[in-house]
Scaffold this motif. Structure first.
Motif, PDB file in Angstrom:
ATOM      1  N   VAL A 230      -3.581   1.900  -3.342  1.00 58.54           N
ATOM      2  CA  VAL A 230      -3.247   3.300  -3.057  1.00 58.54           C
ATOM      3  C   VAL A 230      -3.960   3.787  -1.785  1.00 58.54           C
ATOM      4  CG1 VAL A 230      -3.505   5.668  -3.899  1.00 58.54           C
ATOM      5  CG2 VAL A 230      -2.688   3.867  -5.439  1.00 58.54           C
ATOM      6  N   LEU A 231      -3.192   4.417  -0.914  1.00 53.05           N
ATOM      7  CA  LEU A 231      -3.748   5.085   0.275  1.00 53.05           C
ATOM      8  C   LEU A 231      -3.193   6.514   0.319  1.00 53.05           C
ATOM      9  CD1 LEU A 231      -5.189   5.107   3.099  1.00 53.05           C
ATOM     10  CD2 LEU A 231      -3.027   4.322   4.058  1.00 53.05           C
ATOM     11  N   ASN A 232      -4.079   7.466   0.075  1.00 51.38           N
ATOM     12  CA  ASN A 232      -3.673   8.873   0.174  1.00 51.38           C
ATOM     13  C   ASN A 232      -4.890   9.689   0.617  1.00 51.38           C
ATOM     14  OD1 ASN A 232      -5.260   9.340  -2.141  1.00 51.38           O
ATOM     15  ND2 ASN A 232      -3.504   8.995  -3.495  1.00 51.38           N
ATOM     16  N   GLU A 233      -4.814  11.009   0.518  1.00 56.64           N
ATOM     17  CA  GLU A 233      -5.895  11.847   1.059  1.00 56.64           C
ATOM     18  C   GLU A 233      -7.211  11.665   0.302  1.00 56.64           C
ATOM     19  OE1 GLU A 233      -3.239  12.774  -0.527  1.00 56.64           O
ATOM     20  OE2 GLU A 233      -3.463  14.653  -1.634  1.00 56.64           O
ATOM     21  N   HIS A 234      -7.165  11.007  -0.886  1.00 54.30           N
ATOM     22  CA  HIS A 234      -8.391  10.785  -1.654  1.00 54.30           C
ATOM     23  C   HIS A 234      -9.037   9.420  -1.370  1.00 54.30           C
ATOM     24  CE1 HIS A 234      -7.155  14.355  -3.749  1.00 54.30           C
ATOM     25  NE2 HIS A 234      -6.036  13.785  -4.149  1.00 54.30           N
ATOM     26  N   THR A 235      -8.369   8.581  -0.598  1.00 52.14           N
ATOM     27  CA  THR A 235      -8.892   7.237  -0.321  1.00 52.14           C
ATOM     28  C   THR A 235     -10.105   7.333   0.604  1.00 52.14           C
ATOM     29  OG1 THR A 235      -6.648   6.385  -0.471  1.00 52.14           O
ATOM     30  CG2 THR A 235      -8.283   4.936   0.545  1.00 52.14           C
ATOM     31  N   SER A 236     -11.256   6.855   0.116  1.00 52.38           N
ATOM     32  CA  SER A 236     -12.470   7.010   0.930  1.00 52.38           C
ATOM     33  C   SER A 236     -12.723   5.770   1.788  1.00 52.38           C
ATOM     34  CB  SER A 236     -13.675   7.297   0.035  1.00 52.38           C
ATOM     35  OG  SER A 236     -13.796   6.266  -0.924  1.00 52.38           O
ATOM     36  N   ASP A 237     -12.342   4.594   1.294  1.00 49.81           N
ATOM     37  CA  ASP A 237     -12.686   3.370   2.041  1.00 49.81           C
ATOM     38  C   ASP A 237     -11.439   2.559   2.374  1.00 49.81           C
ATOM     39  OD1 ASP A 237     -13.892   1.260   3.236  1.00 49.81           O
ATOM     40  OD2 ASP A 237     -14.753   0.414   1.397  1.00 49.81           O
ATOM     41  N   ILE A 238     -10.977   2.677   3.626  1.00 47.42           N
ATOM     42  CA  ILE A 238      -9.792   1.900   3.994  1.00 47.42           C
ATOM     43  C   ILE A 238     -10.159   0.470   4.388  1.00 47.42           C
ATOM     44  CG2 ILE A 238      -8.337   3.887   4.605  1.00 47.42           C
ATOM     45  CD1 ILE A 238      -8.891   3.192   7.554  1.00 47.42           C
ATOM     46  N   ASN A 239     -11.465   0.208   4.592  1.00 47.91           N
ATOM     47  CA  ASN A 239     -11.881  -1.164   4.933  1.00 47.91           C
ATOM     48  C   ASN A 239     -11.464  -2.157   3.858  1.00 47.91           C
ATOM     49  OD1 ASN A 239     -13.632  -1.261   7.468  1.00 47.91           O
ATOM     50  ND2 ASN A 239     -14.311   0.594   6.420  1.00 47.91           N
ATOM     51  N   GLU A 240     -11.538  -1.696   2.610  1.00 49.02           N
ATOM     52  CA  GLU A 240     -11.201  -2.582   1.495  1.00 49.02           C
ATOM     53  C   GLU A 240      -9.717  -2.974   1.520  1.00 49.02           C
ATOM     54  OE1 GLU A 240     -11.699  -2.627  -3.307  1.00 49.02           O
ATOM     55  OE2 GLU A 240     -12.145  -0.768  -2.210  1.00 49.02           O
TER      56      GLU A 240
ATOM     57  N   ILE B 278       0.867  -1.181   0.000  1.00 49.17           N
ATOM     58  CA  ILE B 278       0.000   0.000   0.000  1.00 49.17           C
ATOM     59  C   ILE B 278       0.905   1.233   0.000  1.00 49.17           C
ATOM     60  CG2 ILE B 278      -1.756   1.269   1.297  1.00 49.17           C
ATOM     61  CD1 ILE B 278      -2.479  -1.552   2.571  1.00 49.17           C
ATOM     62  N   ALA B 279       0.702   2.112  -1.013  1.00 50.94           N
ATOM     63  CA  ALA B 279       1.572   3.290  -1.166  1.00 50.94           C
ATOM     64  C   ALA B 279       0.711   4.511  -1.450  1.00 50.94           C
ATOM     65  CB  ALA B 279       2.579   3.054  -2.286  1.00 50.94           C
ATOM     66  N   GLU B 280       1.326   5.700  -1.426  1.00 54.77           N
ATOM     67  CA  GLU B 280       0.565   6.922  -1.717  1.00 54.77           C
ATOM     68  C   GLU B 280       0.183   7.009  -3.198  1.00 54.77           C
ATOM     69  OE1 GLU B 280       1.291  10.710   0.359  1.00 54.77           O
ATOM     70  OE2 GLU B 280       3.083   9.750   1.180  1.00 54.77           O
ATOM     71  N   SER B 281       0.973   6.367  -4.061  1.00 53.67           N
ATOM     72  CA  SER B 281       0.615   6.264  -5.481  1.00 53.67           C
ATOM     73  C   SER B 281       1.244   4.988  -6.034  1.00 53.67           C
ATOM     74  CB  SER B 281       1.114   7.475  -6.269  1.00 53.67           C
ATOM     75  OG  SER B 281       2.522   7.405  -6.402  1.00 53.67           O
ATOM     76  N   GLU B 282       0.661   4.459  -7.107  1.00 56.75           N
ATOM     77  CA  GLU B 282       1.226   3.237  -7.721  1.00 56.75           C
ATOM     78  C   GLU B 282       2.645   3.466  -8.185  1.00 56.75           C
ATOM     79  OE1 GLU B 282      -2.360   0.679  -9.708  1.00 56.75           O
ATOM     80  OE2 GLU B 282      -0.310   0.408 -10.383  1.00 56.75           O
ATOM     81  N   LYS B 283       2.890   4.647  -8.771  1.00 51.97           N
ATOM     82  CA  LYS B 283       4.222   4.953  -9.306  1.00 51.97           C
ATOM     83  C   LYS B 283       5.278   4.883  -8.199  1.00 51.97           C
ATOM     84  CE  LYS B 283       5.786   9.123 -10.293  1.00 51.97           C
ATOM     85  NZ  LYS B 283       5.845  10.498 -10.837  1.00 51.97           N
TER      86      LYS B 283
END
Lengths: 228, 228
Positions: free
Chosen positions: A64-74, A37-42
């Motif tokens: 991807v986990l960043n400020e736009h990620t709405s669902d961290i459950n997934e 899990i990163a802030e962007s794929e790149k």
């Protein structure tokens, strides 16, 4: 059986060689990952490339986990099924002045074991290098951008005990330093730590009175600011 | 030409092998030292032994910096003459919840270059592992020992924004946890991180309401406490 979440350290600059900054346990951990899990794929791919082969990378899914990620459950589902996933941020330590804390909190609620690894934190390196108090300190993220709000905040922080630490977007570093020299009292200690861990690293730690007689060219460079 | 001060990381427990916790740049730095400043001679020797031979150790002078050190000016003299000295604390990172900051501040005033190296910090590892806010946090050292003062301080910290972090002497860890469960609101998040980096490491991060239903045997073990 629940899996694991490894909070992995990144470098403070992606061009750096990991060896001087990361212990070898990080290599072993990356080799064990079922996904990252990163802030962007790149940035995730660039990280993996430092540790594992192209073939191994192809088998390692990225999320991807960043400020736009709405669902961290997934993001947590593979770990609930027993997989071991890594978490990184773009630079330095995930969860410290960077995303990740909500995922770690969720992992605790789901009984997923969380491990972390030693790595570089610009905040902590700056605090060590500053000579300001490491017995009592606070980190404030980014200060307000509006000039009047910023001045008020600087004065408020100046009154608080211990060392106060914050960061700024690189293109605003010089402006922040100007504002500090205008606002702070002459006896206040001010440290600016620029480009930490890079060849261009420089750290100046002086009272504001001494800073005023000094030339300190500061470009669009990442800086950590500390006062006491 | 002025020398250098290397702020070197120690392990969180002296029995550990350095490889999983320290990058190899630390080995190279220790090999270059003209002398080492430690909290005690005994701990300084134990540290050197992990990196260099008995013969090399015999050539490396040791000086002591702890709460009883009255004159740090004397410690800086060899660096003013061009030597490269190391600084360690008994565990983790010097200058972070440990002595060293005054010496670093003096080094800046004497134009001695200061460098630091990546290593384990129990505070930062605990914050990462807690899932509490790494965007805004504060470290408070040791809280008051007197029961009434402690209760007041806990309530005061609970009202402040962000994650609040502190430590306690190992023999008082269980007492601190009892006091927290008595004093904090049910919705407050509480993390206790015990024996970090050791085989016996355990981290629980839950709301106080959840903590109350949980058994968490806590001996005379080093613990980091975090609330939000």
């Amino acid at each position: 059986m629940p899996g694991k979440l490894y909070i992995l350290p990144n470098l403070l600059d992606e061009e750096l060689d990991p060896a001087p900054f990361l212990p070898i346990s990080v290599n072993a951990a990356v080799a064990k990952l079922d996904g990252l899990i990163a802030e962007s794929e790149k940035m995730g791919r660039r990280y993996l490339r430092k540790f594992i082969s192209h073939d191994e990378m192809a088998k390692c899914p990225l999320r991807v986990l960043n400020e736009h990620t709405s669902d961290i459950n997934e993001l947590i589902i593979p770990m609930e099924k027993g997989e071991c996933w890594g978490l990184i941020s773009d630079a330095g330590l995930a969860c410290i002045a960077d995303p990740g804390a909500d995922l770690v909190w969720l992992a605790h609620q789901k009984k997923i074991s969380v491990e972390t690894f030693v790595g570089p934190s610009s905040l902590i390196m700056a605090l060590q290098l500053s000579g300001l108090s490491g017995q009592q300190f606070s980190f404030h993220g980014y200060l307000p951008r509006d000039a009047a709000d910023l001045e008020k905040k600087i004065k408020e922080l100046e009154r608080q005990p211990g060392a106060k630490i914050w960061i700024e977007a690189p293109y605003r570093s010089a402006k922040m330093l100007d504002q500090l020299l205008k606002t702070l009292q002459p006896s206040t200690k001010l440290c600016v730590a620029v480009n930490l861990t890079m060849a261009t690293q420089r750290v100046v730690s002086q009272t504001v009175a001494h800073w005023k007689g000094k030339s300190f060219p500061l470009g669009k460079e990442p800086a950590v600011f500390l006062i006491q």
